[in-house]
Design a protein around this motif. Sequence first.
Motif, PDB file in Angstrom:
ATOM      1  N   SER A   1      -3.137   9.487  -0.123  1.00  0.00           N
ATOM      2  CA  SER A   1      -2.113   8.833  -0.933  1.00  0.00           C
ATOM      3  C   SER A   1      -1.767   9.676  -2.159  1.00  0.00           C
ATOM      4  CB  SER A   1      -2.566   7.434  -1.366  1.00  0.00           C
ATOM      5  OG  SER A   1      -3.672   7.490  -2.239  1.00  0.00           O
TER       6      SER A   1
ATOM      7  N   LYS B   1      -7.477   5.498  -9.221  1.00  0.00           N
ATOM      8  CA  LYS B   1      -7.292   5.428 -10.673  1.00  0.00           C
ATOM      9  C   LYS B   1      -7.837   6.709 -11.298  1.00  0.00           C
ATOM     10  CE  LYS B   1      -8.362   2.462 -14.662  1.00  0.00           C
ATOM     11  NZ  LYS B   1      -9.058   1.234 -15.105  1.00  0.00           N
TER      12      LYS B   1
ATOM     13  N   ARG C   1       0.824  -1.207   0.000  1.00  0.00           N
ATOM     14  CA  ARG C   1       0.000   0.000   0.000  1.00  0.00           C
ATOM     15  C   ARG C   1       0.858   1.257   0.000  1.00  0.00           C
ATOM     16  NH1 ARG C   1      -4.670  -2.264   4.245  1.00  0.00           N
ATOM     17  NH2 ARG C   1      -5.464  -3.846   2.788  1.00  0.00           N
TER      18      ARG C   1
ATOM     19  N   ARG D   1       1.846  10.960  -3.173  1.00  0.00           N
ATOM     20  CA  ARG D   1       2.406  10.415  -4.418  1.00  0.00           C
ATOM     21  C   ARG D   1       2.774  11.504  -5.426  1.00  0.00           C
ATOM     22  NH1 ARG D   1       1.893   5.317  -7.048  1.00  0.00           N
ATOM     23  NH2 ARG D   1       1.656   5.423  -9.317  1.00  0.00           N
TER      24      ARG D   1
ATOM     25  N   PHE E   1      -6.499   0.768  -5.506  1.00  0.00           N
ATOM     26  CA  PHE E   1      -5.779   2.021  -5.429  1.00  0.00           C
ATOM     27  C   PHE E   1      -6.436   3.048  -6.347  1.00  0.00           C
ATOM     28  CE2 PHE E   1      -1.907  -0.830  -4.649  1.00  0.00           C
ATOM     29  CZ  PHE E   1      -2.101  -0.791  -3.271  1.00  0.00           C
TER      30      PHE E   1
ATOM     31  N   ASP F   1      -6.254  -3.280  -7.514  1.00  0.00           N
ATOM     32  CA  ASP F   1      -5.746  -3.387  -6.145  1.00  0.00           C
ATOM     33  C   ASP F   1      -6.435  -2.424  -5.190  1.00  0.00           C
ATOM     34  OD1 ASP F   1      -3.712  -5.383  -6.601  1.00  0.00           O
ATOM     35  OD2 ASP F   1      -2.617  -3.847  -7.719  1.00  0.00           O
TER      36      ASP F   1
ATOM     37  N   ASP G   1       3.792   1.390  -1.299  1.00  0.00           N
ATOM     38  CA  ASP G   1       4.381   1.477  -2.641  1.00  0.00           C
ATOM     39  C   ASP G   1       3.517   2.342  -3.552  1.00  0.00           C
ATOM     40  OD1 ASP G   1       6.523  -0.110  -1.979  1.00  0.00           O
ATOM     41  OD2 ASP G   1       5.736  -1.932  -2.919  1.00  0.00           O
ATOM     42  N   TYR G   2       2.195   2.231  -3.396  1.00  0.00           N
ATOM     43  CA  TYR G   2       1.330   3.109  -4.183  1.00  0.00           C
ATOM     44  C   TYR G   2       1.372   4.534  -3.638  1.00  0.00           C
ATOM     45  CZ  TYR G   2      -2.337   5.501  -6.536  1.00  0.00           C
ATOM     46  OH  TYR G   2      -2.986   6.453  -7.280  1.00  0.00           O
TER      47      TYR G   2
END
Length: 505
Positions: free
Chosen positions: A399, A476, A72, A403, A474, A472, A74-75
């Motif tokens: 996130s 989009k 998680r 990111r 996450f 996953d 990593d995203y």
Amino acid sequence: MKNSLFLLVISLIFLSCQQEEDNLIYIHADQAISTDFIGNGVQWSAYPHADTENAEWGKLMTDAKWDMNFKRLDYMQPKLFRVLDQANWRYLVGFDKKENPILNFDNPEVIAVEKILDYAQKNQITVLLGEWGTPYKMHDTDHGHSDKFTGANDPKWINIIAEYLDYLINTKGYTCIKYYNLVNEPNGDWASTKGDFNEWRDGVKMLSEVLKKKGMDKSITVAGPDAVTRYDNPESTYSGMGWVEESAKQIGECIGIYEIHDYTAHDFVKSGEFKLFHKKAADIAKKENKQIIFGELGFSRNGKKNQDRAKADPYSSEDSQMEVYDFSYGINMADAAIQSMNAGFSGSAAWALDDAMHTLGDLGKKNQLKRWGMWNSLGTEICNNPDDENMRPWFYSWSLLCRYFPTGSRIVETDSTGIEGLRLTASVLKDDMTIAIVNNSDKDNIIALSVPNSKSFKKFLYIDGERRLDADDFPKAIEQNLGEKEMKELKVPANSFVLLTTYKY
């Protein structure tokens, strides 16, 4: 007559174009609010109740549980970790006959912390390391050792901190550890310092001197004051904001980065007062030519509705923010982060990543979790609820704020939207740009953005019931190639968060 009609048409066209220009919200890429942005991230402590065979719950944090977190993250790609612990949970293992501390850095408890540090090192994440307070003065599990250290200014404590840092940085090679936090929220009446500024100040001076003597002052510096700026302790000499002011005046040379906390209020954020208040702290740091971050950022847990929800949950403690289960928390946290960046902050660590990290008072009671996380890694084991391990809604917005606001970015000036509850911030790094927009109101809006140069953006939308997710779960993007036309007619629905970015991963 024909000439008059021609001039009228030209005038109307000119007025129409002028009105369109007046309504544009400009992104001023050449005007920096702050430079060398560190980035947003999370508070992620190792799991003191569950990370080794010796822990109260045993080693419930298996490799599979850690891997779930890593995937998680990593995203999310956080840029900042605040990692706090206690010496007596990890490397302080006892005392000799002369009452000198016995240290052990090669044990399962330290190795558990190194899992977080390994991940940070691998992914170039800035780590703010620290301890909750003077050992044995913080928790009821101290086993009668509360007299072993006098306080934050006890040289005996300062010296073992320096030895631990020497091991982690010089022996283990963790260059990711940039800052050290001596005592959590030292202005609080709950802190080991009980709000005694002089005790904390003298400890910081001692630690800075020891690090300098060891030649480590170029590798790591002190973060401070770690104060809750909107809390004024009546027993403390200074107000919450006063701690920032006095840190600059009295020990500015010892502070490597200014760092504060806020568990803020919904109205305070919605009104925009959040930015105005915290800009005072950012301006102090700027005057000192230093950066400033939020080491902990969240929303107050004290409301009756929230406390009623916590009481109704058989696994929650009073120190829980039950709104983490709600879509709205993702909007509110995004709003606070946007305002912090516009105030001049270089990053914010959200409290917290995972419910499984802490219990009330860290006493290890399974029915007293501190529910503040983006998930609960031990939902199955502790709560008999596998669904509690799923990512909660606010992971989506936070996130994205991690990111797509990379380390090294410039946070740049943007025009005010002029619309109540609708705010934006923007960052630039080389040829790439990210724009984060929040509509913290009940009204749909359409805005027109003017972006320097011709850029193609992808668009993420966080809105209740309509979040687009990949396989996953996450975030989009809902659109991939927004050009100038789409940017001039950008829909920002009520109670939504929109992120536009040119970055391609």
